[in-house]
Structures are given as C-alpha cells and as structure tokens.
Scaffold this motif. Sequence first.
Motif, mmCIF file in Angstrom:
data_model
loop_
_atom_site.group_PDB
_atom_site.id
_atom_site.type_symbol
_atom_site.label_atom_id
_atom_site.label_comp_id
_atom_site.label_asym_id
_atom_site.label_seq_id
_atom_site.Cartn_x
_atom_site.Cartn_y
_atom_site.Cartn_z
ATOM 1 N N ARG A 1 0.977 -1.191 0.035
ATOM 2 C CA ARG A 1 -0.087 0.039 0.003
ATOM 3 C C ARG A 1 0.903 1.346 0.110
ATOM 4 N NH1 ARG A 1 -4.449 0.892 4.095
ATOM 5 N NH2 ARG A 1 -2.977 0.492 5.716
ATOM 6 N N ARG B 1 -5.476 4.810 2.281
ATOM 7 C CA ARG B 1 -6.789 4.469 2.357
ATOM 8 C C ARG B 1 -7.518 4.520 0.830
ATOM 9 N NH1 ARG B 1 -9.786 8.436 6.569
ATOM 10 N NH2 ARG B 1 -8.240 9.760 5.437
ATOM 11 N N THR C 1 -6.708 1.461 -0.838
ATOM 12 C CA THR C 1 -7.204 0.231 -0.175
ATOM 13 C C THR C 1 -8.671 0.059 -0.991
ATOM 14 O OG1 THR C 1 -6.277 0.443 1.948
ATOM 15 C CG2 THR C 1 -8.597 -0.608 1.755
ATOM 16 N N ARG C 2 -9.250 1.546 -1.067
ATOM 17 C CA ARG C 2 -10.497 1.457 -1.782
ATOM 18 C C ARG C 2 -10.245 1.204 -3.138
ATOM 19 N NH1 ARG C 2 -11.162 6.733 0.354
ATOM 20 N NH2 ARG C 2 -10.623 7.622 -1.479
ATOM 21 N N TYR C 3 -9.488 1.393 -3.997
ATOM 22 C CA TYR C 3 -8.827 1.118 -5.382
ATOM 23 C C TYR C 3 -8.840 -0.445 -5.514
ATOM 24 C CZ TYR C 3 -8.245 5.828 -7.099
ATOM 25 O OH TYR C 3 -8.210 6.928 -7.100
ATOM 26 N N ILE C 4 -8.167 -1.236 -4.460
ATOM 27 C CA ILE C 4 -7.954 -2.625 -4.816
ATOM 28 C C ILE C 4 -9.201 -3.279 -4.505
ATOM 29 C CG2 ILE C 4 -6.966 -4.205 -3.373
ATOM 30 C CD1 ILE C 4 -4.987 -3.187 -4.932
ATOM 31 N N ALA C 5 -10.023 -2.883 -3.598
ATOM 32 C CA ALA C 5 -11.358 -3.382 -3.258
ATOM 33 C C ALA C 5 -12.328 -3.173 -4.408
ATOM 34 C CB ALA C 5 -12.055 -2.845 -2.087
ATOM 35 N N TRP C 6 -12.235 -1.967 -5.259
ATOM 36 C CA TRP C 6 -12.960 -1.861 -6.335
ATOM 37 C C TRP C 6 -12.481 -2.972 -7.489
ATOM 38 C CZ3 TRP C 6 -12.419 -0.820 -11.511
ATOM 39 C CH2 TRP C 6 -13.486 -0.332 -12.079
ATOM 40 N N LYS D 1 -11.395 -5.780 -6.972
ATOM 41 C CA LYS D 1 -11.555 -7.205 -6.728
ATOM 42 C C LYS D 1 -13.126 -7.230 -6.884
ATOM 43 C CE LYS D 1 -8.327 -8.207 -2.893
ATOM 44 N NZ LYS D 1 -8.298 -8.635 -1.580
ATOM 45 N N ASN D 2 -13.933 -6.272 -6.598
ATOM 46 C CA ASN D 2 -15.462 -6.627 -6.630
ATOM 47 C C ASN D 2 -15.934 -6.386 -7.972
ATOM 48 O OD1 ASN D 2 -15.555 -6.841 -3.808
ATOM 49 N ND2 ASN D 2 -15.711 -4.618 -3.511
ATOM 50 N N GLU E 1 -4.198 -10.839 -4.098
ATOM 51 C CA GLU E 1 -3.866 -11.086 -2.768
ATOM 52 C C GLU E 1 -2.765 -10.395 -2.325
ATOM 53 O OE1 GLU E 1 -3.834 -15.168 -2.166
ATOM 54 O OE2 GLU E 1 -5.798 -15.818 -2.683
ATOM 55 N N TYR F 1 1.483 -6.913 -2.915
ATOM 56 C CA TYR F 1 0.196 -7.670 -3.652
ATOM 57 C C TYR F 1 0.748 -8.350 -4.991
ATOM 58 C CZ TYR F 1 -2.793 -4.473 -0.845
ATOM 59 O OH TYR F 1 -3.705 -3.827 0.046
#
Length: 325
Positions: free
Chosen positions: A27, A39, A42-47, A49-50, A57, A65
């Motif tokens: 990060r 932060r 973190t939002r970009y990684i979550a986006w 993935k989703n 991972e 990562y």
Amino acid sequence: MRGYMGKFLERIMEISRLISSGNYPNREQLAEKLGVDKRTITRYIAWMKNQLNAPIEFNRKKNGYIFTRPFDLFPDGLSSDQVLTLFLLNKVSKQLWDNDTKLSPEKIISRVKNYIDEKIITGVEDKASRINFRIGKPRVFDSNTYSHLLEALFENYQCKISYFSMSSGPSERVIEPYHLINIRGDWYVIAYCHKRKEVRTFALSRINKIKVLKQPFTVRDDFNIDEYLAYSFVIERGERKYKVRIRFAPEVAWLIGERIWHSSQSIEKLDDGSLILQMELSGLNEVKRWVLSFGEYARVLQPPELIDMVANTVERIDKLYKSSG
C-alpha cells in the motif's frame, strides 16, 4: 487537475501494471507511486476485486500484492469497432469540455493503446478521421468545477458553491450533487439545495466558486432523474404541468414531424398540410423561445399563459424595430 473519472481509470491501470510486474508492491509503495494516501489505495484494490474480479492477494512473506493468476484489464482484447467507439468518444469529449485537455480522455486512450494491436490502431485512426461531431460550444466554465463536482458526486460529499441565479442574483449555497447531465452541449448538476430545501438544477457556467466539503450525504430515495426531467422541454422545470398545443404551418410541418421533440408528444396532421404538436410540460420559457424561432409559421393554441408570453414578446420586438426607425 485532470477529471476525477480520468484520474480514477488511469490509477486503476497503473495499479494493475505495478502488481503485474511481480515486484509485490504494498500500500505504501502504491500510494507513493500514485500520489494518493493509503486509504485510497485500499478503496481501489477493493473496487478492482469487486468490479473486475481481479485475483489480488496480499503476500505476507513478500509484504506486497500479487495476482494469483494472470489478469488482464482487457481479457478478450478490443475489437476494431470497440476501439473506434473509444476514439469517437474522445472527439465528443473535446467538444463537451471545449477542448480542455485536463478533462479529455486522450491520456487514457494513449495508455489503452498499449493493449491494442498496432494494425488495429492505424485502421481505426483512419476511420475516425472521417467521422466528426458538431454538438455546439458549451457555456464557459472552470474545468476545476467539473472535477470537484465529479468527486463530490461519486463520493457523496456536499459542496459549497457561489452561484449566480438569473432570478435571484448571486448567493452562497450548500448542495448535495445527485446527477450531472449534459444537454445540447451544456453541463448541469441536479442537486439538493440546502438554501431552497428542494432538488434544484444548477448550470456549471454559473458556479463561480466551489469547495468540496467532506460531509457525506445520502441521495433521497424518491429521486429519479427520468422523473425529475420528465416534463422539461430541455432542462427548465416549473411548479405545474401545462398541456401545450402548437399549430405549425405546412411550410415547416415536415420539420416538426420528423423528430421527437418530447417524450409526451402527439401529432395531429391536418388536411391543409399543417399539423398540431401536443406536449405536456412543466415550464414554458424554453418552449416559448422555441416557438418564436419559427416566426409566423407557428401559432400557440394552448395554454393561455404561453399564448400571452409569445404575444407579449412579439409586441416588444415589434416596438423595438419600429422605434429604431
């Protein structure tokens, strides 16, 4: 400052590239490379993935990562038609933002080119050179206004704006942006206005200053953009609905009959070649100006309010020309 959406897409592509390098970026490293905080990463990684099903991972041993299997932002490649669409969108965007390179997707396209075969690029550039758009020059506004509004729109943040209203003059307002819309080349933001305690329409060209407040809001459950604009001729909304009926002479009837002017319209063709256009609208100023553009070939039949508005304007124009000698 580039447009918020443009920055977002560029960062997603850069994160994908850095993780694909196999250097196990963490990060802190990604945040430093992209010039954002941890932060946001973190939002970009979550986006990713989703929304993209990216197999990302975090490897604790390597402290970074990694993609657990091969990952491609364009897994099926891009066809020549898809690439042509991208090039044409770039042409449209240049007109919508008055050739402001800060808001143009040109930099995104230059990166996307890395994923596309050169033969496709060459062929598409030739095709795109033979297609153009003339959608009209937008009203002038600060490109930062657009970028700040996009940020507020996507993050659900309130904004404080200095706004000039045609009816009430300059004022300071706090708004909650619900929807950004371009109509005939001009940009508007549909937002809940704390000053008026209702959803209002604001032209970006009349926003003199804007500040994104880090105060979150929730879009009202009863807001729907299609319902909000359902009875607008263009963008104007009034307090009540009117049944508008206009008779057009044979000389222009063909022009009226070949287009959809409003979703509520119905057309009655008359024996003499003229026609009557009927619509249900909630504002009359825009349709008044439109009727006047047809001169003697258009006559308002309903409502009485619109008849008076057109007649009064014609009378003032008549006096203006007579007084000028």
